[in-house]
Design a protein around this motif. Structure first.
Motif, mmCIF file in Angstrom:
data_model
loop_
_atom_site.group_PDB
_atom_site.id
_atom_site.type_symbol
_atom_site.label_atom_id
_atom_site.label_comp_id
_atom_site.label_asym_id
_atom_site.label_seq_id
_atom_site.Cartn_x
_atom_site.Cartn_y
_atom_site.Cartn_z
ATOM 1 N N ARG A 159 0.043 -5.448 -9.928
ATOM 2 C CA ARG A 159 0.420 -6.889 -9.017
ATOM 3 C C ARG A 159 1.851 -7.131 -9.195
ATOM 4 O O ARG A 159 2.389 -7.281 -10.370
ATOM 5 N N THR A 160 2.436 -7.393 -7.796
ATOM 6 C CA THR A 160 3.796 -7.844 -7.916
ATOM 7 C C THR A 160 4.054 -8.990 -7.132
ATOM 8 O O THR A 160 3.027 -9.406 -6.395
ATOM 9 N N HIS A 161 5.218 -9.761 -7.163
ATOM 10 C CA HIS A 161 5.189 -11.146 -6.198
ATOM 11 C C HIS A 161 5.521 -10.618 -4.804
ATOM 12 O O HIS A 161 5.524 -11.778 -3.734
ATOM 13 N N ASN A 175 -2.480 -2.086 2.219
ATOM 14 C CA ASN A 175 -2.562 -2.702 0.883
ATOM 15 C C ASN A 175 -3.526 -3.958 0.945
ATOM 16 O O ASN A 175 -3.070 -5.013 0.560
ATOM 17 N N GLU A 185 -3.614 -3.814 -14.165
ATOM 18 C CA GLU A 185 -4.876 -3.861 -14.339
ATOM 19 C C GLU A 185 -5.501 -2.406 -14.263
ATOM 20 O O GLU A 185 -5.034 -1.688 -13.453
ATOM 21 N N GLY A 241 -6.317 -3.498 -0.546
ATOM 22 C CA GLY A 241 -7.390 -3.445 -1.748
ATOM 23 C C GLY A 241 -8.400 -2.416 -1.185
ATOM 24 O O GLY A 241 -9.252 -2.272 -2.089
ATOM 25 N N THR A 297 0.312 -6.230 -3.892
ATOM 26 C CA THR A 297 -0.624 -5.640 -4.735
ATOM 27 C C THR A 297 -0.831 -4.121 -4.372
ATOM 28 O O THR A 297 -1.254 -3.865 -2.942
ATOM 29 N N VAL A 332 -4.232 -1.179 -10.755
ATOM 30 C CA VAL A 332 -4.076 -2.293 -9.683
ATOM 31 C C VAL A 332 -2.624 -2.794 -10.323
ATOM 32 O O VAL A 332 -2.610 -3.313 -11.578
#
Length: 535
Positions: free
Chosen positions: A467-469, A273, A505, A275, A472, A465
């Motif tokens: 995105r979470t808290h 994780n 995204e 990227g 990603t 992509v």
């Protein structure tokens, strides 16, 4: 199901989309493991129980929605019998249909003609790929792919020339061609690596190599220039080969300092994780404790190693795991360098904790190599590894995925509509299996992309992509991976149940971007791109 439809456009720079959100209504059964179900398909070989040489290679499996009803269907290739379509009727009930065709190897499920119905493409060892056009509602007729004339073994599809349609990339398995044709295939230029560019439905040949031992073929942007590159995984002493796209034509590259000696499968996923994608290739190295496999495979690898300089040869007789960014091998450190005589290996977040896990199918049978073994078969358990999020993957035999059947092709998808990933394996000389995921951990979001005004209606090559808290997560829409197997165009994101979803995204294949914040956990979301046709 209740559909919630919104029109999303987060900013003026984003392309407009229509978003349809379908909450999952199927309740999962929670046993804490996978449950195996036999499927109505057996991949046979011409010799029956006497399996010769490359007949042992079996066939692939594809998963996708063939009739646009929202359920994922299954397609299984057969070497000496008919190919099988298992139409998903819901509730893990499948309606069987046969295709009157044999000698099939790879399965790819894509929309070849851009009519919004997914078609079937099978590779063969002795003849060009077969194209079964979907004429609507999941019914198929046999046609030909104009211009495609090579006997491709490993195939993949994507928009490699960035012109808005799907191209075909394929490579031959010359060892098998030599067995079938003798020296004729050399003089007739049958072997090699080829790019077939789609030009208004007719495919133009571009030859990259005149020989190959390809069992796997991966399409991925390896150098970050926005174009798909080509990675051919070769068997035997032939090194894996990479071609980078360039404006002046495909450029052969040698960036790999480590690779599997007998590459049988290729898949990519972001396992840490960060990227960046990692690439996993399978080989044949016995796992600890497998005394029979260790004895047999040691003899084979010692014979291989005796004929090469181990200090300079980048090929190793083991699985390889390497980041696209650094290309350094971390398979041993991660605990996945030895999984047996391995075929398809793929990533998927099986327990939905936000970390990609790994499943590898094993086994081999052949009358010469294993003549002294019962049924001429090396029996090894399939291997599954849980990603701990610490750069370690640990075996999980308690998940119930250690089948002893001789697995070859394998793919993953949510077949029962409960949100998690189930697994299908095409075994050789025994019934194929569907492994129902009953782990009941975490949560998920599944995404279908639609691009109806293009000739790439499932947006193959798109980059997503989430995105979470709590993290990603990245995924790419791909047509095929592993060993000869097609992937569903439906993307699966797993994440912890308490994770707050922030935004999704989407980078479409032409580089356009959509930003979406209308997200729901335990849902299946269809994102349809509006606007002009792809250029």
């Amino acid at each position: 199901m209740i559909a919630v439809t919104v029109v999303g456009q987060a900013s003026e720079s984003d392309v407009p989309v229509i978003i349809e959100i379908l909450p999952l209504t199927n309740q999962a059964i929670c046993s804490g493991r996978f449950v195996a179900h036999d499927l109505d398909h057996v991949t046979k070989v011409p010799g029956g129980n006497t399996i010769r040489m490359f007949e042992a290679n079996g066939g692939g499996v594809g998963i996708n929605d063939l009739d646009n009803d929202g359920d994922l269907d299954i397609v299984l290739a057969n070497h000496a019998g008919m190919n099988t379509i298992l139409r998903n009727e819901g509730g893990l009930k499948f309606l069987t249909a046969r295709l009157s065709q044999s000698d099939s190897r790879a399965v790819t499920i894509i929309d070849v003609d851009g009519d919004d119905w997914l078609d079937l493409v099978f590779s063969h060892n002795k003849r060009p790929p077969a194209y079964w056009r979907n004429v609507g509602d999941g019914h198929f007729i046999r046609e030909y792919i104009s211009g495609v004339g090579k006997p491709l073994y490993a195939i993949n599809c994507g928009d490699v020339d960035n012109d808005g349609d799907l191209d075909l990339v394929g490579a031959t398995y010359d060892a098998s061609l030599l067995t079938d044709y003798g020296q004729e295939f050399l003089t007739d230029s049958k072997g090699g690596v080829y790019v077939y560019e789609n030009r208004e439905g007719k495919f133009a040949l571009n030859s990259l190599a005149t020989s190959a031992q390809a069992l796997a073929l991966m399409l991925l942007d390896l150098n970050g220039d926005g174009h798909l590159d080509i990675w051919v995984g070769n068997d035997f002493a032939v090194p894996d080969t990479i071609w980078y796209w360039s404006p002046t034509g495909w450029q052969i590259a040698n960036p790999l300092t480590r690779m599997s000696y007998s590459t049988m499968s290729l898949d990519f996923g972001d396992i840490d994780n960060d990227g960046q994608y990692e690439v996993f290739s399978t080989d044949m190295k016995s796992q600890d404790g497998d005394s029979e496999g260790e004895q047999i495979l040691r003899t084979i690898t010692e014979g291989i190693d005796a004929e090469r300089d181990l200090t300079t040869d980048p090929q190793i007789t083991a699985n390889v795991l390497q980041s696209v960014d650094s290309l350094s091998d971390t398979a041993t450190a991660a605990g996945v360098d030895a999984t047996g005589w391995s075929w398809s290996g793929k990533f998927g977040d099986l327990n939905q904790d936000g970390w990609l896990d790994l499943y590898v199918v094993n086994g081999f049978m052949e009358s010469t190599t294993f003549g002294a073994l019962p049924n001429h078969e090396l029996v090894e358990e399939n291997q599954v590894f849980r990603n701990l999020g610490t750069e370690q993957l640990t075996p999980m035999p308690e998940w119930g995925l250690g089948s002893l059947r001789s697995g070859r092709g394998m793919s993953m998808g949510d077949l029962d509509g409960d949100g998690d990933l189930d697994i299908v394996v095409n075994n050789l000389n025994s019934p194929s299996q569907m492994f129902e995921n009953q782990l009941c951990e975490g949560s998920s979001l599944q995404v279908d992309l639609r691009w109806p005004r293009s000739l790439n209606t499932r947006a193959i090559g798109a980059h997503l992509v989430l995105r979470t808290h709590q993290g990603t997560y990245i995924r790419d829409v791909k047509a095929a991976s592993g060993y000869l197997s097609g992937d569903p165009s439906r993307i699966h994101f797993g994440f912890p149940a308490e994770a707050k979803l922030l935004e999704l995204e989407i980078v479409w294949p032409d580089g356009a971007v959509s930003m979406i914040d209308a997200l729901e956990r335990r849902a299946r979301m269809t994102v349809t791109r509006e606007g002009v046709e792809a250029q």
